[in-house]
Scaffold this motif. Structure first.
Motif, PDB file in Angstrom:
ATOM      1  N   ARG A 181     -53.731 -19.734  20.715  1.00 34.17           N
ATOM      2  CA  ARG A 181     -53.291 -21.132  20.563  1.00 34.17           C
ATOM      3  C   ARG A 181     -52.579 -21.188  19.238  1.00 34.17           C
ATOM      4  O   ARG A 181     -53.091 -20.806  18.216  1.00 34.17           O
ATOM      5  N   GLN A 182     -51.389 -21.609  19.325  1.00 39.52           N
ATOM      6  CA  GLN A 182     -50.533 -21.496  18.150  1.00 39.52           C
ATOM      7  C   GLN A 182     -49.471 -22.580  18.188  1.00 39.52           C
ATOM      8  O   GLN A 182     -48.290 -22.290  18.100  1.00 39.52           O
ATOM      9  N   PRO A 183     -49.900 -23.813  18.386  1.00 42.16           N
ATOM     10  CA  PRO A 183     -48.895 -24.867  18.527  1.00 42.16           C
ATOM     11  C   PRO A 183     -47.916 -24.894  17.370  1.00 42.16           C
ATOM     12  O   PRO A 183     -46.720 -25.034  17.571  1.00 42.16           O
ATOM     13  N   GLU A 184     -48.430 -24.684  16.150  1.00 45.44           N
ATOM     14  CA  GLU A 184     -47.540 -24.882  15.006  1.00 45.44           C
ATOM     15  C   GLU A 184     -46.592 -23.709  14.792  1.00 45.44           C
ATOM     16  O   GLU A 184     -45.486 -23.871  14.324  1.00 45.44           O
ATOM     17  N   GLU A 185     -47.010 -22.481  15.178  1.00 44.34           N
ATOM     18  CA  GLU A 185     -46.139 -21.359  14.860  1.00 44.34           C
ATOM     19  C   GLU A 185     -45.168 -20.998  15.981  1.00 44.34           C
ATOM     20  O   GLU A 185     -44.206 -20.286  15.769  1.00 44.34           O
ATOM     21  N   SER A 186     -45.432 -21.486  17.190  1.00 42.82           N
ATOM     22  CA  SER A 186     -44.565 -21.030  18.266  1.00 42.82           C
ATOM     23  C   SER A 186     -43.304 -21.874  18.350  1.00 42.82           C
ATOM     24  O   SER A 186     -43.326 -23.080  18.119  1.00 42.82           O
ATOM     25  N   PRO A 187     -42.189 -21.236  18.683  1.00 47.19           N
ATOM     26  CA  PRO A 187     -40.983 -22.009  18.935  1.00 47.19           C
ATOM     27  C   PRO A 187     -41.157 -22.618  20.319  1.00 47.19           C
ATOM     28  O   PRO A 187     -40.277 -23.245  20.875  1.00 47.19           O
ATOM     29  N   LEU A 188     -42.338 -22.354  20.864  1.00 45.05           N
ATOM     30  CA  LEU A 188     -42.537 -22.602  22.266  1.00 45.05           C
ATOM     31  C   LEU A 188     -43.103 -23.980  22.513  1.00 45.05           C
ATOM     32  O   LEU A 188     -44.237 -24.125  22.858  1.00 45.05           O
ATOM     33  N   ASN A 189     -42.318 -24.994  22.294  1.00 49.20           N
ATOM     34  CA  ASN A 189     -42.735 -26.208  22.949  1.00 49.20           C
ATOM     35  C   ASN A 189     -42.062 -26.188  24.308  1.00 49.20           C
ATOM     36  O   ASN A 189     -42.131 -27.092  25.073  1.00 49.20           O
ATOM     37  N   PHE A 190     -41.424 -25.035  24.577  1.00 55.84           N
ATOM     38  CA  PHE A 190     -40.866 -24.731  25.880  1.00 55.84           C
ATOM     39  C   PHE A 190     -39.718 -25.625  26.273  1.00 55.84           C
ATOM     40  O   PHE A 190     -39.305 -25.657  27.409  1.00 55.84           O
ATOM     41  N   SER A 191     -39.178 -26.361  25.310  1.00 54.28           N
ATOM     42  CA  SER A 191     -37.967 -27.102  25.650  1.00 54.28           C
ATOM     43  C   SER A 191     -36.775 -26.170  25.460  1.00 54.28           C
ATOM     44  O   SER A 191     -35.736 -26.340  26.063  1.00 54.28           O
ATOM     45  N   GLU A 192     -36.989 -25.151  24.597  1.00 51.24           N
ATOM     46  CA  GLU A 192     -35.880 -24.241  24.316  1.00 51.24           C
ATOM     47  C   GLU A 192     -35.936 -22.961  25.124  1.00 51.24           C
ATOM     48  O   GLU A 192     -34.935 -22.451  25.577  1.00 51.24           O
ATOM     49  N   CYS A 193     -37.145 -22.420  25.269  1.00 49.73           N
ATOM     50  CA  CYS A 193     -37.243 -21.120  25.916  1.00 49.73           C
ATOM     51  C   CYS A 193     -38.362 -21.123  26.951  1.00 49.73           C
ATOM     52  O   CYS A 193     -39.511 -21.396  26.635  1.00 49.73           O
ATOM     53  N   THR A 194     -38.003 -20.855  28.176  1.00 48.37           N
ATOM     54  CA  THR A 194     -39.020 -20.747  29.222  1.00 48.37           C
ATOM     55  C   THR A 194     -38.905 -19.385  29.898  1.00 48.37           C
ATOM     56  O   THR A 194     -39.228 -19.237  31.073  1.00 48.37           O
ATOM     57  N   ALA A 195     -38.462 -18.392  29.133  1.00 53.34           N
ATOM     58  CA  ALA A 195     -38.206 -17.072  29.702  1.00 53.34           C
ATOM     59  C   ALA A 195     -39.440 -16.503  30.400  1.00 53.34           C
ATOM     60  O   ALA A 195     -39.339 -15.949  31.495  1.00 53.34           O
ATOM     61  N   CYS A 196     -40.610 -16.661  29.767  1.00 55.27           N
ATOM     62  CA  CYS A 196     -41.827 -16.073  30.336  1.00 55.27           C
ATOM     63  C   CYS A 196     -42.187 -16.737  31.664  1.00 55.27           C
ATOM     64  O   CYS A 196     -42.625 -16.087  32.606  1.00 55.27           O
ATOM     65  N   ILE A 197     -41.994 -18.058  31.708  1.00 53.66           N
ATOM     66  CA  ILE A 197     -42.326 -18.792  32.929  1.00 53.66           C
ATOM     67  C   ILE A 197     -41.364 -18.411  34.053  1.00 53.66           C
ATOM     68  O   ILE A 197     -41.763 -18.213  35.198  1.00 53.66           O
ATOM     69  N   ASP A 198     -40.083 -18.280  33.671  1.00 54.34           N
ATOM     70  CA  ASP A 198     -39.067 -17.979  34.685  1.00 54.34           C
ATOM     71  C   ASP A 198     -39.207 -16.574  35.260  1.00 54.34           C
ATOM     72  O   ASP A 198     -38.887 -16.340  36.422  1.00 54.34           O
TER      73      ASP A 198
END
Lengths: 210, 179
Positions: A181-198
């Motif tokens: 869990r890393q809300p603050e460090e991830s660029p991943l609010n997933f609005s920019e990058c959803t590569a893993c999901i895709d």
């Protein structure tokens, strides 16, 4: 360019090219889950892409094309290895196709159809993880009982961001994909990058409704 | 990965870690040595420590977590005052050691690798403690308990709780006696 023989079909390919990719490019389907065409060292974890070369089984994703290579993709030995690996994967998979977002575009369904293996495995103990749903990450939901541990999400993230925000955690039967869990460090609010999901072949990674 | 309530001692140990980290070169090759140092000092790896290490080495905390969970030597829950180790080696497995483990888990309401909230008990699974003739075996603290049975699980946990209550009563008595 070199010439190889796959199932008695002559194929021209670049010397040193990946055998699995070469076959796929030439409309010869070989089941695979973990292979990524990214030029990196193959993960070779799913053990589904076996072919036979000089009578020996080889994971085709690890094989380089060379002049005069003779490959068989459809021998009883190959199919038996693929079916065994596939059945083991299914024995840790929560089969609820009707409720699954991957239904009808799921790699497992495709491979099952191809290998003529029913998705409900017989003769193997079903081992599901408890809890199966990892909702620890603020944006990402990971269904561990849907995940096939192909690691594509980890590698695609690694490639895009320099280091992966997803990882394999634990060991053996307990191995899971974890985003910690890393809300603050991830660029991943997933609005920019959803590569893993895709990239997920079975839609084990989902975006939370937030 | 549940939230662990940190005691003041844990917090002090974590605070001390910050200065310790500077001794290490900022290289991912140092990840395991650093984790071992924290395990040694704090006795477990709380989420705050994982975050600290990740920040220090400039890698995502998920990578630290991934490495740490691979090795049995790293714990994610604080050790209990009465650490319980249930043997699931071959002999104990044959003599249904898994039932003993399950009994402890149910009795204490925690799972293997976890610690009770009051930090009295923790349960771990081990592979062979070297006295297979006594299978199934469990170890509480430093005492080996052989020929374990579900009823003995109940007894062991109860004994610790009774002793704890007794000590508590005596402490109260002494305090009131002094006044």
């Amino acid at each position: 360019m070199v010439k190889i023989l796959v199932d008695n079909k002559h194929i021209e390919a670049e010397d040193g090219a990946n055998l699995l990719q070469t076959c796929l490019d030439n409309d010869i389907y070989i089941p695979n889950l973990c292979y990524l065409n990214d030029g990196q060292i193959p993960f070779a974890g799913c053990r589904l892409c076996y072919v036979q070369i000089n009578g020996k089984p080889v994971a085709s994703c690890t094989q380089k094309v060379a002049e005069g290579l003779e490959v068989q993709t459809d021998t009883p030995e190959v199919r038996s290895l693929q079916k065994a690996a596939f059945r083991l994967l299914l024995s840790v998979h929560d089969i609820k196709c009707k409720e699954c977002p991957a239904n009808k575009r799921c790699e497992l369904q495709r491979i099952g159809k191809f290998l003529k293996v029913g998705l409900k495995v017989k003769g193997l103990e079903v081992r599901l993880k408890d809890p199966g749903l990892d909702s620890g990450h603020p944006y990402l939901l990971i269904d561990q009982n849907r995940c096939v541990l192909c690691g594509k999400c980890v590698r695609v993230c690694q490639k895009k961001h320099g280091h992966s925000y997803l990882t394999f955690a634990k060991r053996g039967f307990e191995t899971v994909i974890s985003a910690y869990r890393q809300p603050e460090e991830s660029p991943l609010n997933f609005s920019e990058c959803t590569a893993c999901i895709d990239i997920c072949p079975v839609r084990a990674l989902l975006l939370k409704d937030v | 990965m549940d939230d662990v309530v940190l005691t003041s001692e844990d917090k002090a140990a974590l605070e001390e870690l910050r200065s310790q980290l500077d001794r290490y070169e900022k290289s991912t090759a140092n990840l395991i040595p650093i984790l071992q140092m924290i395990q040694e000092k704090v006795k477990f790896l709380p989420p705050a420590a994982i975050k600290m290490v990740a920040g220090f080495l400039e890698i995502p905390s998920s990578q630290v977590y991934g490495v740490a969970t691979f090795y049995n030597q790293f714990k994610f829950n604080p050790p209990g005052k009465n650490p319980i180790k249930v043997c699931l080696g071959t002999a104990c497995h044959v003599r249904a050691g898994d039932i003993i483990l399950e009994n402890f888990e149910r009795k204490l309401g925690i799972r293997e690798g976890e610690t009770t909230e009051d930090r009295e008990f923790s349960i771990d699974r081990v592979a062979c403690v070297g006295c297979c003739a006594l299978a199934p075996v469990a170890i509480m603290g430093k005492t080996v308990h052989g020929h374990m049975a579900p009823s003995k699980v109940e007894g062991l946990v109860m004994r610790v709780q009774i002793e704890r209550e007794k000590a508590e009563r005596e402490r109260q008595k002494n305090e009131s006696g002094q006044n």
